[in-house]
Scaffold this motif. Structure first.
Motif, PDB file in Angstrom:
ATOM      1  N   GLN A 191      -7.205 -15.387   3.271  1.00  0.00           N
ATOM      2  CA  GLN A 191      -7.118 -15.971   1.944  1.00  0.00           C
ATOM      3  C   GLN A 191      -7.924 -17.258   1.951  1.00  0.00           C
ATOM      4  O   GLN A 191      -7.620 -18.170   2.708  1.00  0.00           O
ATOM      5  N   ASN A 202      -7.478  -8.341  -0.991  1.00  0.00           N
ATOM      6  CA  ASN A 202      -7.774  -7.847  -2.333  1.00  0.00           C
ATOM      7  C   ASN A 202      -9.016  -6.969  -2.348  1.00  0.00           C
ATOM      8  O   ASN A 202      -9.666  -6.823  -3.386  1.00  0.00           O
ATOM      9  N   ASP A 227       9.337 -15.254  -5.305  1.00  0.00           N
ATOM     10  CA  ASP A 227      10.525 -14.668  -5.941  1.00  0.00           C
ATOM     11  C   ASP A 227      10.380 -13.159  -6.180  1.00  0.00           C
ATOM     12  O   ASP A 227      11.291 -12.525  -6.704  1.00  0.00           O
TER      13      ASP A 227
END
Ligand code: AMP
Ligand code: MG
Length: 491
Positions: free
Chosen positions: A86, A257, A129
């Protein structure tokens, strides 16, 4: 028994080939139920392609299924393990807020991952979350559908369902779950995961699964892992050249990705260029401009080097020999990419035989557009559909000189005007999902519960290469006050 008849009526035909792989590949997990699921949008066309029978799925049923509250029969929900670089730094990741519920065998026989995004925490959620806000999920829906209609390989979106629960980002936002459809979710990062845990057997299993699922022609090959590398390099080079053709900035080309299938995936803070400049960055988190528009081809190369590194143990038992082979293949990337790009840009200029000798013609036009900050889509659209040479910027001497050189090149190609026009029309979109229109649709949906701008925008992008009654309004670049300079991940 009752489940089975439900499924038959609705057309679910789920398999679970990934869930049959060994344990490091995934972790079994159920979606976390949501309070009040409500359909925001359903992609009925895509559902039909997948074999779903909407008459047998009520809106309430769709809301239950596409929120994860109810699982379709045959579902074996899992979160997939992966890793990734990343912004250049390596991290162990995995589906932190996505759950693969199964793989749908379509009536045409193709297998598609059905993935819920925003469906609750998993083993890989780290501090997240596991949830998503409606805005970013609708953005993914819009952009992936736009990509599809532009004819560019992409994952697609089957549904967005609001959860009736808030998610807390910078502010409290309405929560939502996106159902994503992909040829698979195998990423460069999936290979990196097995390289990182030094599981050579898992790596081989993954490579074989990938070849079997995506590139079955390679199964017979003596050097199938080398061929896998070559094929993935070619698919990625082709994909990025198509992004460049339509002015797409992905924004987060991290290795997690990058789909091995060659589909565009993980639409975060992505956006299409209005004014052309290679340094354009939209993402609020891309401070260094690592994923700027003009950097995408070289970042793709960097990502492919990471992919090749993972394959070394499969390429040759002797590491030095494996490195030699992989290096040689990777060294071919710049030329390979350039040939794809020249083909795409050639089409934009009405040529079907463009080669490297045409590059100066392409570069000159782009340099002019960059110097003048001209609207990328509009300029090519006007070259295609006609423009008035008397008005700025087409009256500029610099453009006139370029135009004459271009016309001379077209003459040399021997192609008829009609053919040139046809080629250009199919390469130069009239409409792209412009940022200000995307933001307008997301704002209306998020803050006013108004889906009208979303539906109009989705209608406009269905026919991007044609001027239709639905899209004229969407071809116009933003006024200075409408210009969007930054997009946010909003995860
Ligand atoms: P992305 O930026 O969407 O490609 O995500 C990068 C990684 O962060 C992936 O492993 C995601 O699953 C994870 N992630 C992103 N948002 C969340 C979230 N809200 N909760 C848990 N994990 C997340
Ligand atoms: Mg991702």
């Amino acid at each position: 028994m009752s489940d089975l008849s439900d499924a038959n009526v609705a057309g679910w035909n789920l398999e679970a080939t990934y869930a049959e792989l060994p344990s490091p590949f995934f972790s079994a997990v159920l979606p976390t139920p949501v309070a009040r699921p409500e359909v925001v949008i359903l992609n009925e066309d895509l559902g039909r392609e997948l074999g779903l029978d909407w008459r047998a799925i009520s809106r309430d049923e769709a809301a239950s299924i596409f929120s994860g509250n109810k699982l379709p029969v045959g579902a074996k929900p899992i979160a997939q393990a992966y890793a990734g670089h990343q912004f250049g730094g390596f991290t162990m990741l995995g589906d932190g807020r996505a759950i693969l519920i199964g793989e749908q065998r379509s009536p045409s026989g193709k297998l598609y991952d059905i993935q819920l995004k925003g469906s609750g925490p998993t083993k890989y959620s780290r501090r997240g979350d596991g949830r998503a806000a409606v805005g970013p999920m609708l953005r993914e829906y819009i952009i992936s559908e736009a990509m599809h209609f532009l004819g560019i390989p992409t994952t697609r979106s089957l549904a967005v369902v609001s959860t009736g629960e808030p998610v807390y980002r910078d502010e409290a936002l309405p929560g939502a779950v996106l159902t994503r459809v992909a040829s698979s979710h195998i990423r460069v990062g999936t290979f990196q995961y097995f390289a990182a845990i030094r599981d050579d057997l898992g790596l081989r299993t993954l490579a074989d699964y990938t070849i079997n699922r995506h590139y079955p022609d390679l199964m017979e090959s003596q050097d199938r892992y080398i061929d896998l590398l070559k094929t993935v390099i070619d698919r990625q080079a082709s994909l990025i050249s198509q992004w460049m053709r339509v002015g797409f900035v992905h924004g987060v080309m991290n290795t997690d990705n990058v789909a091995i299938s060659g589909e565009s995936i993980d639409f975060g803070p992505c956006a299409f260029l209005d004014r052309y400049h290679p340094n354009t960055v939209f993402s609020s988190i891309d401070h260094g401009g690592r994923y700027a528009f003009g950097n995408q081809p070289s970042i793709c190369h960097w990502n492919l080097v990471r992919f090749a590194e993972t394959l070394l143990p499969l390429i040759h038992e002797q590491e030095s020999e494996a490195i030699r082979i992989a290096t040689e293949i990777l060294e071919g990337y710049p030329e390979l990419y350039e040939s794809h790009w020249i083909e795409q840009m050639g089409r934009k200029l009405g040529l079907d035989d463009a080669d490297s000798s045409d590059k100066p013609l392409m570069d000159e036009l782009l340099q002019w557009m960059a110097d003048e900050l001209l609207d990328y889509t509009t300029i090519f659209s006007q070259l295609t559909r006609g423009f008035d040479g008397a008005i700025e910027p087409f009256a500029q001497a610099r453009f006139v000189r370029w135009y004459e050189a271009w016309q001379a090149r077209l003459k040399r190609s021997g192609r008829s005007d009609a053919l040139v026009k046809e080629t250009m029309k199919n390469a130069n979109p009239y409409v792209i999902p412009r940022n200000h229109r995307v933001e307008e649709a997301l704002d209306a949906a998020t803050y006013r519960n108004d889906l009208e701008p979303l539906h109009r925008l989705l209608q406009a992008i269905r026919n991007p290469y044609e001027a239709t009654e639905h899209n004229a309004d969407y071809a116009t670049p933003p006024a200075p006050t409408q210009q969007v300079y930054q997009t946010f991940c909003g995860t």
